[in-house]
Scaffold this active site. Structure first.
Site, PDB file in Angstrom:
ATOM      1  N   HIS A  11       0.881  -1.170   0.000  1.00  0.00           N
ATOM      2  CA  HIS A  11       0.000   0.000   0.000  1.00  0.00           C
ATOM      3  C   HIS A  11       0.919   1.220   0.000  1.00  0.00           C
ATOM      4  CE1 HIS A  11      -3.662   2.182   1.754  1.00  0.00           C
ATOM      5  NE2 HIS A  11      -2.695   3.000   2.107  1.00  0.00           N
TER       6      HIS A  11
ATOM      7  N   CYS B   8      -3.754   9.873   5.266  1.00  0.00           N
ATOM      8  CA  CYS B   8      -4.274   9.612   6.606  1.00  0.00           C
ATOM      9  C   CYS B   8      -4.401  10.920   7.371  1.00  0.00           C
ATOM     10  CB  CYS B   8      -3.327   8.658   7.343  1.00  0.00           C
ATOM     11  SG  CYS B   8      -3.829   8.410   9.055  1.00  0.00           S
TER      12      CYS B   8
ATOM     13  N   ASN C 112      -2.569   8.280  -2.205  1.00  0.00           N
ATOM     14  CA  ASN C 112      -2.056   6.958  -2.578  1.00  0.00           C
ATOM     15  C   ASN C 112      -1.493   7.013  -3.994  1.00  0.00           C
ATOM     16  OD1 ASN C 112      -4.573   6.501  -0.756  1.00  0.00           O
ATOM     17  ND2 ASN C 112      -3.390   4.612  -0.606  1.00  0.00           N
TER      18      ASN C 112
HETATM   19  N1  COA Z   1     -16.789   2.713  15.544  1.00  0.00           N
HETATM   20  C1  COA Z   1     -17.602   3.658  16.069  1.00  0.00           C
HETATM   21  N2  COA Z   1     -17.515   4.108  17.334  1.00  0.00           N
HETATM   22  C2  COA Z   1     -16.537   3.565  18.095  1.00  0.00           C
HETATM   23  C3  COA Z   1     -15.668   2.584  17.625  1.00  0.00           C
HETATM   24  C4  COA Z   1     -15.812   2.166  16.273  1.00  0.00           C
HETATM   25  N3  COA Z   1     -15.014   1.252  15.745  1.00  0.00           N
HETATM   26  N4  COA Z   1     -14.819   2.244  18.597  1.00  0.00           N
HETATM   27  C5  COA Z   1     -15.153   2.981  19.680  1.00  0.00           C
HETATM   28  N5  COA Z   1     -16.184   3.783  19.375  1.00  0.00           N
HETATM   29  C6  COA Z   1     -16.886   4.746  20.257  1.00  0.00           C
HETATM   30  C7  COA Z   1     -17.195   4.198  21.621  1.00  0.00           C
HETATM   31  O1  COA Z   1     -18.392   3.491  21.608  1.00  0.00           O
HETATM   32  C8  COA Z   1     -17.286   5.471  22.437  1.00  0.00           C
HETATM   33  O2  COA Z   1     -18.511   6.118  22.158  1.00  0.00           O
HETATM   34  P1  COA Z   1     -19.268   7.015  23.248  1.00  0.00           P
HETATM   35  O3  COA Z   1     -18.332   8.116  23.609  1.00  0.00           O
HETATM   36  O4  COA Z   1     -20.487   7.492  22.517  1.00  0.00           O
HETATM   37  O5  COA Z   1     -19.559   6.064  24.380  1.00  0.00           O
HETATM   38  C9  COA Z   1     -16.196   6.334  21.821  1.00  0.00           C
HETATM   39  O6  COA Z   1     -16.024   5.853  20.480  1.00  0.00           O
HETATM   40  C10 COA Z   1     -14.880   6.250  22.588  1.00  0.00           C
HETATM   41  O7  COA Z   1     -14.547   4.876  22.722  1.00  0.00           O
HETATM   42  P2  COA Z   1     -13.068   4.412  23.077  1.00  0.00           P
HETATM   43  O8  COA Z   1     -13.006   2.919  23.046  1.00  0.00           O
HETATM   44  O9  COA Z   1     -12.610   5.117  24.302  1.00  0.00           O
HETATM   45  O10 COA Z   1     -12.320   4.915  21.800  1.00  0.00           O
HETATM   46  P3  COA Z   1     -11.223   6.044  21.649  1.00  0.00           P
HETATM   47  O11 COA Z   1     -11.768   7.373  21.942  1.00  0.00           O
HETATM   48  O12 COA Z   1     -10.009   5.591  22.351  1.00  0.00           O
HETATM   49  O13 COA Z   1     -10.988   5.974  20.045  1.00  0.00           O
HETATM   50  C11 COA Z   1     -10.992   4.729  17.997  1.00  0.00           C
HETATM   51  C12 COA Z   1     -10.527   4.797  19.443  1.00  0.00           C
HETATM   52  C13 COA Z   1     -10.221   3.601  17.334  1.00  0.00           C
HETATM   53  C14 COA Z   1     -12.465   4.485  17.952  1.00  0.00           C
HETATM   54  C15 COA Z   1     -10.697   6.094  17.316  1.00  0.00           C
HETATM   55  O14 COA Z   1      -9.401   6.477  17.605  1.00  0.00           O
HETATM   56  C16 COA Z   1     -10.886   6.050  15.815  1.00  0.00           C
HETATM   57  O15 COA Z   1     -11.973   5.854  15.304  1.00  0.00           O
HETATM   58  N6  COA Z   1      -9.819   6.297  15.042  1.00  0.00           N
HETATM   59  C17 COA Z   1      -9.913   6.399  13.607  1.00  0.00           C
HETATM   60  C18 COA Z   1      -8.754   5.775  12.969  1.00  0.00           C
HETATM   61  C19 COA Z   1      -8.773   5.964  11.483  1.00  0.00           C
HETATM   62  O16 COA Z   1      -9.780   5.848  10.824  1.00  0.00           O
HETATM   63  N7  COA Z   1      -7.586   6.258  10.925  1.00  0.00           N
HETATM   64  C20 COA Z   1      -7.440   6.418   9.526  1.00  0.00           C
HETATM   65  C21 COA Z   1      -7.255   5.131   8.814  1.00  0.00           C
HETATM   66  S1  COA Z   1      -5.818   4.215   9.247  1.00  0.00           S
HETATM   67 ZN    ZN Z   2      -3.021   4.812   3.118  1.00  0.00          ZN
END
Ligand code: COA
Ligand code: ZN
Length: 308
Positions: A208, A241, A250
């Site tokens: 990738h 990202c 990409n």
């Molecule tokens: N989809 C939707 N909601 C999610 C989730 C998911 N996969 N995982 C956790 N959540 C929600 C929880 O339910 C919680 O919701 P609430 O506040 O309404 O109760 C909230 O997010 C926080 O949960 P927590 O487990 O503490 O997550 P976090 O705040 O530590 O965040 C991720 C972790 C992974 C959810 C977040 O960092 C994320 O979505 N990152 C995106 C990464 C991404 O897309 N990167 C680009 C591509 S590589």
């Molecule tokens: Zn990428």
């Protein structure tokens, strides 16, 4: 007769491409983009991510989009990114058949991207892969920042090998080596894939690439020469990202297809169809798009149209 060797391309524009755009595409327009990719010959796309809608609002409609994509294109491999078990649950509820976990090869990148340290991210990725397999889903595991981390600098090769082997041991169907910020050069690609070949079966490896430094296609060629046959790319070169500063799009699908076909590999993908997808994405995102070869490709298309 010489039978051409094939490469397999997954277009990640609907996920990697759109996750970072100022303009958010509606579900119907995402579906149209995927339709154009299917028309061009793509057999595999990454359609969405099931992540926090607060973190990536562009992907908030994943649960609406995925069932529509699968109903409309039943033979298309439709993958979705899931960072944790909650993402897997949501993806499964939406009917997804293929998921991708994302493990970054540095402490800081995991924290910035998914709010976990490296050890926790590794364990969560393993758990998510195991749960996905138990549900009968196909699985991909990204090993991100495989060359350099935007926060910690060069990723040690040993670390890349260790994490890739962990994802292989966790039975990921595909391990996707990701140059998340597009910092690799062909010599490094050659070196890293030669080493990866010692710890993973080649047919499980995908690459990738991002084109930040104009080396995307050269890196793809180095990967091809190293034996890689699975590639991610993004039509029009859109992508990046939101949590990795400095990452450009990409490697463009049209550039990769042009390079591979001209070098004797079959892709099953037609360039005029890809250009239709670039035109559509450009209209939607209201800015010029396209990879390095876009000017030449468009001129060629216009000439071909005149001659018919
Ligand atoms: N989809 C939707 N909601 C999610 C989730 C998911 N996969 N995982 C956790 N959540 C929600 C929880 O339910 C919680 O919701 P609430 O506040 O309404 O109760 C909230 O997010 C926080 O949960 P927590 O487990 O503490 O997550 P976090 O705040 O530590 O965040 C991720 C972790 C992974 C959810 C977040 O960092 C994320 O979505 N990152 C995106 C990464 C991404 O897309 N990167 C680009 C591509 S590589
Ligand atoms: Zn990428």
């Amino acid at each position: 007769m010489n039978v051409k060797e094939s490469i397999h391309i997954t277009d990640v524009a609907p996920r990697d491409g759109l996750q970072n755009q100022a303009i958010h595409l509606c579900t119907a327009d995402k579906l149209r983009l995927i339709e154009l990719l299917v028309d061009a010959g793509l057999r595999s796309v990454e359609a969405a991510s099931f992540v926090s809608p607060r973190a990536v609002p562009q992907m908030a409609d994943a649960a609406e989009l995925v069932p529509q994509v699968q109903a409309r294109f039943p033979t298309l491999r439709t993958s979705v990114l899931v960072p944790n078990l909650k993402g897997l649950e949501r993806a499964h509820a939406a009917g997804a058949k293929e998921i991708a976990v994302v493990l970054s090869a540095s402490e800081t990148m995991n924290r910035k991207n998914i709010n976990m340290g490296l050890d926790q991210a590794t364990e969560v990725s393993e758990q998510t892969l195991a749960a996905a397999r138990a549900l009968g889903l196909r699985t991909r595991a990204y090993v991100a920042v495989a060359f350099d981390c935007p926060f910690e600098g060069a990723t040690p090769l040993d670390e890349l090998l260790r994490l890739s082997a962990r994802m292989h041991a966790a039975a990921a169907d595909e391990i996707v080596i990701a140059d998340t910020i597009g910092s690799a050069s062909p010599g490094q690609v050659k070196e890293r894939f030669a080493a990866l070949r010692d710890v993973l079966p080649m047919e499980r490896i995908a690459v990738h690439l991002h084109d930040t430094r104009g080396m995307g296609v050269a890196n793809a060629w180095a990967a091809l020469e190293a034996g890689v046959r699975r590639f991610d790319a993004s039509v029009g070169g859109i992508g990046g990202c939101p949590f990795a500063p400095g990452a450009a799009g990409n490697v463009a699908t049209e550039d990769l297809v042009l390079m591979a076909e001209r070098s004797g590999f079959a892709t099953g993908i037609a360039l005029p169809g890809l250009l239709a997808a670039v035109d559509f994405a450009q209209e939607q995102l209201r800015r010029p798009l396209g990879g390095r070869a876009i000017t030449w490709l468009r001129r060629q298309r216009d000439q071909d149209l005149q001659n018919t």
